[in-house]
Design a protein around this motif. Structure first.
Motif, PDB file in Angstrom:
ATOM      1  N   THR A 187      43.211  39.214  40.245  1.00 51.69           N
ATOM      2  CA  THR A 187      44.026  39.414  39.336  1.00 51.69           C
ATOM      3  C   THR A 187      43.124  39.816  37.920  1.00 51.69           C
ATOM      4  OG1 THR A 187      43.659  37.256  38.535  1.00 51.69           O
ATOM      5  CG2 THR A 187      45.412  37.199  40.119  1.00 51.69           C
ATOM      6  N   ALA A 188      42.091  40.172  38.265  1.00 58.70           N
ATOM      7  CA  ALA A 188      41.261  40.635  37.172  1.00 58.70           C
ATOM      8  C   ALA A 188      41.076  42.306  37.206  1.00 58.70           C
ATOM      9  CB  ALA A 188      39.967  40.046  37.080  1.00 58.70           C
ATOM     10  N   LEU A 189      40.295  42.837  36.190  1.00 58.74           N
ATOM     11  CA  LEU A 189      39.846  44.371  36.215  1.00 58.74           C
ATOM     12  C   LEU A 189      38.760  44.275  35.416  1.00 58.74           C
ATOM     13  CD1 LEU A 189      40.691  47.275  36.651  1.00 58.74           C
ATOM     14  CD2 LEU A 189      41.902  47.204  34.550  1.00 58.74           C
ATOM     15  N   MET A 190      37.795  45.058  36.023  1.00 55.71           N
ATOM     16  CA  MET A 190      36.224  45.335  35.325  1.00 55.71           C
ATOM     17  C   MET A 190      36.723  46.592  34.842  1.00 55.71           C
ATOM     18  SD  MET A 190      33.073  44.193  34.748  1.00 55.71           S
ATOM     19  CE  MET A 190      31.665  45.356  34.080  1.00 55.71           C
ATOM     20  N   ILE A 191      36.064  46.910  33.709  1.00 55.51           N
ATOM     21  CA  ILE A 191      35.890  48.284  33.173  1.00 55.51           C
ATOM     22  C   ILE A 191      34.540  48.545  32.737  1.00 55.51           C
ATOM     23  CG2 ILE A 191      36.758  49.944  31.145  1.00 55.51           C
ATOM     24  CD1 ILE A 191      39.307  48.398  30.943  1.00 55.51           C
ATOM     25  N   GLY A 192      33.901  49.591  33.335  1.00 52.96           N
ATOM     26  CA  GLY A 192      32.630  49.939  33.120  1.00 52.96           C
ATOM     27  C   GLY A 192      32.170  51.222  33.174  1.00 52.96           C
ATOM     28  N   ASP A 193      31.214  51.715  32.757  1.00 56.21           N
ATOM     29  CA  ASP A 193      30.659  53.008  32.738  1.00 56.21           C
ATOM     30  C   ASP A 193      29.527  53.509  33.622  1.00 56.21           C
ATOM     31  OD1 ASP A 193      28.957  51.960  31.226  1.00 56.21           O
ATOM     32  OD2 ASP A 193      28.681  53.854  29.956  1.00 56.21           O
ATOM     33  N   THR A 194      29.102  52.606  34.572  1.00 56.29           N
ATOM     34  CA  THR A 194      27.875  52.889  35.309  1.00 56.29           C
ATOM     35  C   THR A 194      28.044  52.420  36.639  1.00 56.29           C
ATOM     36  OG1 THR A 194      26.708  50.834  34.963  1.00 56.29           O
ATOM     37  CG2 THR A 194      26.370  52.472  33.426  1.00 56.29           C
ATOM     38  N   PRO A 195      27.337  53.036  37.816  1.00 56.06           N
ATOM     39  CA  PRO A 195      27.357  52.461  39.144  1.00 56.06           C
ATOM     40  C   PRO A 195      27.062  51.049  39.232  1.00 56.06           C
ATOM     41  CG  PRO A 195      26.484  54.725  38.985  1.00 56.06           C
ATOM     42  CD  PRO A 195      26.588  54.112  37.599  1.00 56.06           C
ATOM     43  N   SER A 196      26.352  50.616  38.359  1.00 57.02           N
ATOM     44  CA  SER A 196      25.722  49.036  38.526  1.00 57.02           C
ATOM     45  C   SER A 196      27.075  48.261  37.911  1.00 57.02           C
ATOM     46  CB  SER A 196      24.584  48.738  37.324  1.00 57.02           C
ATOM     47  OG  SER A 196      25.055  48.898  36.160  1.00 57.02           O
ATOM     48  N   ASP A 197      27.988  48.787  37.430  1.00 56.51           N
ATOM     49  CA  ASP A 197      29.098  47.859  36.858  1.00 56.51           C
ATOM     50  C   ASP A 197      30.061  47.947  38.304  1.00 56.51           C
ATOM     51  OD1 ASP A 197      28.472  47.490  34.268  1.00 56.51           O
ATOM     52  OD2 ASP A 197      29.051  49.504  33.746  1.00 56.51           O
ATOM     53  N   LEU A 198      29.965  49.145  38.741  1.00 53.49           N
ATOM     54  CA  LEU A 198      30.830  49.118  39.948  1.00 53.49           C
ATOM     55  C   LEU A 198      30.660  48.159  41.109  1.00 53.49           C
ATOM     56  CD1 LEU A 198      33.067  50.548  41.655  1.00 53.49           C
ATOM     57  CD2 LEU A 198      31.308  52.364  42.244  1.00 53.49           C
ATOM     58  N   VAL A 199      29.415  48.238  41.474  1.00 54.49           N
ATOM     59  CA  VAL A 199      28.786  47.124  42.461  1.00 54.49           C
ATOM     60  C   VAL A 199      28.946  45.710  41.776  1.00 54.49           C
ATOM     61  CG1 VAL A 199      26.611  46.735  43.683  1.00 54.49           C
ATOM     62  CG2 VAL A 199      27.140  49.285  43.172  1.00 54.49           C
ATOM     63  N   ALA A 200      28.873  45.587  40.971  1.00 51.11           N
ATOM     64  CA  ALA A 200      28.948  44.222  40.329  1.00 51.11           C
ATOM     65  C   ALA A 200      30.562  43.773  40.687  1.00 51.11           C
ATOM     66  CB  ALA A 200      28.547  44.058  39.024  1.00 51.11           C
ATOM     67  N   ALA A 201      31.366  44.621  40.187  1.00 54.38           N
ATOM     68  CA  ALA A 201      32.747  44.423  40.509  1.00 54.38           C
ATOM     69  C   ALA A 201      33.061  44.416  42.177  1.00 54.38           C
ATOM     70  CB  ALA A 201      33.727  45.639  39.972  1.00 54.38           C
ATOM     71  N   GLN A 202      32.468  45.212  42.794  1.00 57.38           N
ATOM     72  CA  GLN A 202      32.744  45.171  44.338  1.00 57.38           C
ATOM     73  C   GLN A 202      32.231  44.077  44.994  1.00 57.38           C
ATOM     74  OE1 GLN A 202      30.582  48.788  45.281  1.00 57.38           O
ATOM     75  NE2 GLN A 202      32.512  49.977  45.460  1.00 57.38           N
ATOM     76  N   ARG A 203      31.130  43.580  44.622  1.00 57.19           N
ATOM     77  CA  ARG A 203      30.515  42.293  45.077  1.00 57.19           C
ATOM     78  C   ARG A 203      31.084  40.956  44.543  1.00 57.19           C
ATOM     79  NH1 ARG A 203      23.842  43.411  44.028  1.00 57.19           N
ATOM     80  NH2 ARG A 203      23.837  44.906  45.512  1.00 57.19           N
ATOM     81  N   ALA A 204      32.032  40.942  43.410  1.00 54.45           N
ATOM     82  CA  ALA A 204      32.704  40.028  42.960  1.00 54.45           C
ATOM     83  C   ALA A 204      34.088  40.121  43.558  1.00 54.45           C
ATOM     84  CB  ALA A 204      32.676  40.064  41.254  1.00 54.45           C
ATOM     85  N   GLY A 205      34.549  40.935  44.183  1.00 53.79           N
ATOM     86  CA  GLY A 205      35.909  41.241  44.768  1.00 53.79           C
ATOM     87  C   GLY A 205      37.027  41.595  43.632  1.00 53.79           C
ATOM     88  N   VAL A 206      36.458  42.280  42.594  1.00 55.01           N
ATOM     89  CA  VAL A 206      37.243  42.604  41.331  1.00 55.01           C
ATOM     90  C   VAL A 206      37.519  43.942  41.325  1.00 55.01           C
ATOM     91  CG1 VAL A 206      37.304  42.567  38.786  1.00 55.01           C
ATOM     92  CG2 VAL A 206      36.378  40.731  40.021  1.00 55.01           C
ATOM     93  N   PRO A 207      38.924  44.744  41.049  1.00 57.11           N
ATOM     94  CA  PRO A 207      39.198  45.975  41.019  1.00 57.11           C
ATOM     95  C   PRO A 207      38.264  46.363  39.861  1.00 57.11           C
ATOM     96  CG  PRO A 207      41.332  44.657  41.263  1.00 57.11           C
ATOM     97  CD  PRO A 207      40.166  43.699  41.073  1.00 57.11           C
ATOM     98  N   PHE A 208      38.352  47.731  40.024  1.00 55.21           N
ATOM     99  CA  PHE A 208      37.315  48.552  38.776  1.00 55.21           C
ATOM    100  C   PHE A 208      37.980  49.858  38.324  1.00 55.21           C
ATOM    101  CE2 PHE A 208      34.034  51.451  37.944  1.00 55.21           C
ATOM    102  CZ  PHE A 208      33.162  50.823  37.016  1.00 55.21           C
TER     103      PHE A 208
END
Length: 244
Positions: A187-208
């Motif tokens: 139910t959450a969304l991560m907004i980021g600008d780097t691959p590390s943000d994307l990987v963190a979101a993936q590991r947490a199961g959060v859409p990016f």
């Protein structure tokens, strides 16, 4: 002054972006990038050099390789020292020094176009917001205060500590934000600008949702596997306003 928005012609389809926004009851922002350019005027390269000089004054310049001594990213210097002296007083001193420099940078930080109205609008339509950043939480809080955005996030601001292994791509800060918000990852969304943000979101199961202010940023996000990337927050703001 030249705008930071570089149109790439690869914005997510409007309908798809609307769906991404519609599903997001909780939104976790990275700080430096999606919300502002922290080191727009206060050079990050000079900050990195300051950390190297601090090591040199202590006779510890040899902790860094030649490449690390000239690296333009202060976080790279901090990580290098932490690898060789983990959880040491030296890491604590360098981290505090970096935080001081970040706080100085707040004064000249440049807001990301459309970020302020997006944050206010998303909060107004009922989304719960948080920040998960590799910068100091004190820095993010200081910047938000200068923009009158504190109430949109407080107290859910999670940033760097002296336990550097918890920085993104580790999902530690993101998971702390989710727990504080009482948010299920889907139910959450991560907004980021780097691959590390994307990987963190993936590991947490959060859409990016990726934000790329230039072609280089977009290329890095795409190559890391990001599917939804915008080169401006303006279409995101329009989609959120459509829910009002």
């Amino acid at each position: 002054m030249a705008t930071e928005h570089v149109a790439t012609g690869t914005e997510p389809e409007t309908e798809n972006l609307r769906e991404v926004i519609k599903r997001a009851r909780f939104v976790v922002f990275d700080f430096d990038g999606p919300i502002c350019r922290l080191f727009a005027m206060h050079s990050a390269e000079n900050v990195a050099r300051d950390l190297v000089e601090l090591l040199a004054r202590q006779g510890l310049r040899g902790l860094l390789t030649e490449e690390e001594r000239v690296h333009p990213d202060p976080m790279a210097v901090l990580h290098a020292v932490d690898r060789r002296r983990p959880r040491s007083d030296l890491v604590t001193e360098l981290e505090e020094r970096l935080t001081t420099q970040e706080l100085l940078a707040v004064v000249s930080a440049m807001p990301t176009p459309y970020a302020d109205p997006l944050i206010r609008t998303w909060s107004a339509v009922g989304a719960r917001l948080a920040i998960a950043t590799n910068n100091s939480a004190r820095t993010a809080a200081s910047y938000l205060a200068t923009r009158g955005l504190t109430d949109c996030f407080a107290p859910n601001i999670y940033g760097r500590t002296q336990d550097l292994h918890h920085l993104k791509p580790d999902p530690h800060c993101l998971n702390r934000a989710l727990n504080a918000l009482g948010a299920a990852p889907a139910t959450a969304l991560m907004i980021g600008d780097t691959p590390s943000d994307l990987v963190a979101a993936q590991r947490a199961g959060v859409p990016f949702l990726g934000y790329a202010r230039n072609a280089g940023k977009e290329k890095a996000l795409r190559e890391a596997g990001a599917e939804d990337v915008v080169s401006s927050l303006e279409p995101v703001l329009r989609a959120v306003r459509g829910q009002a």
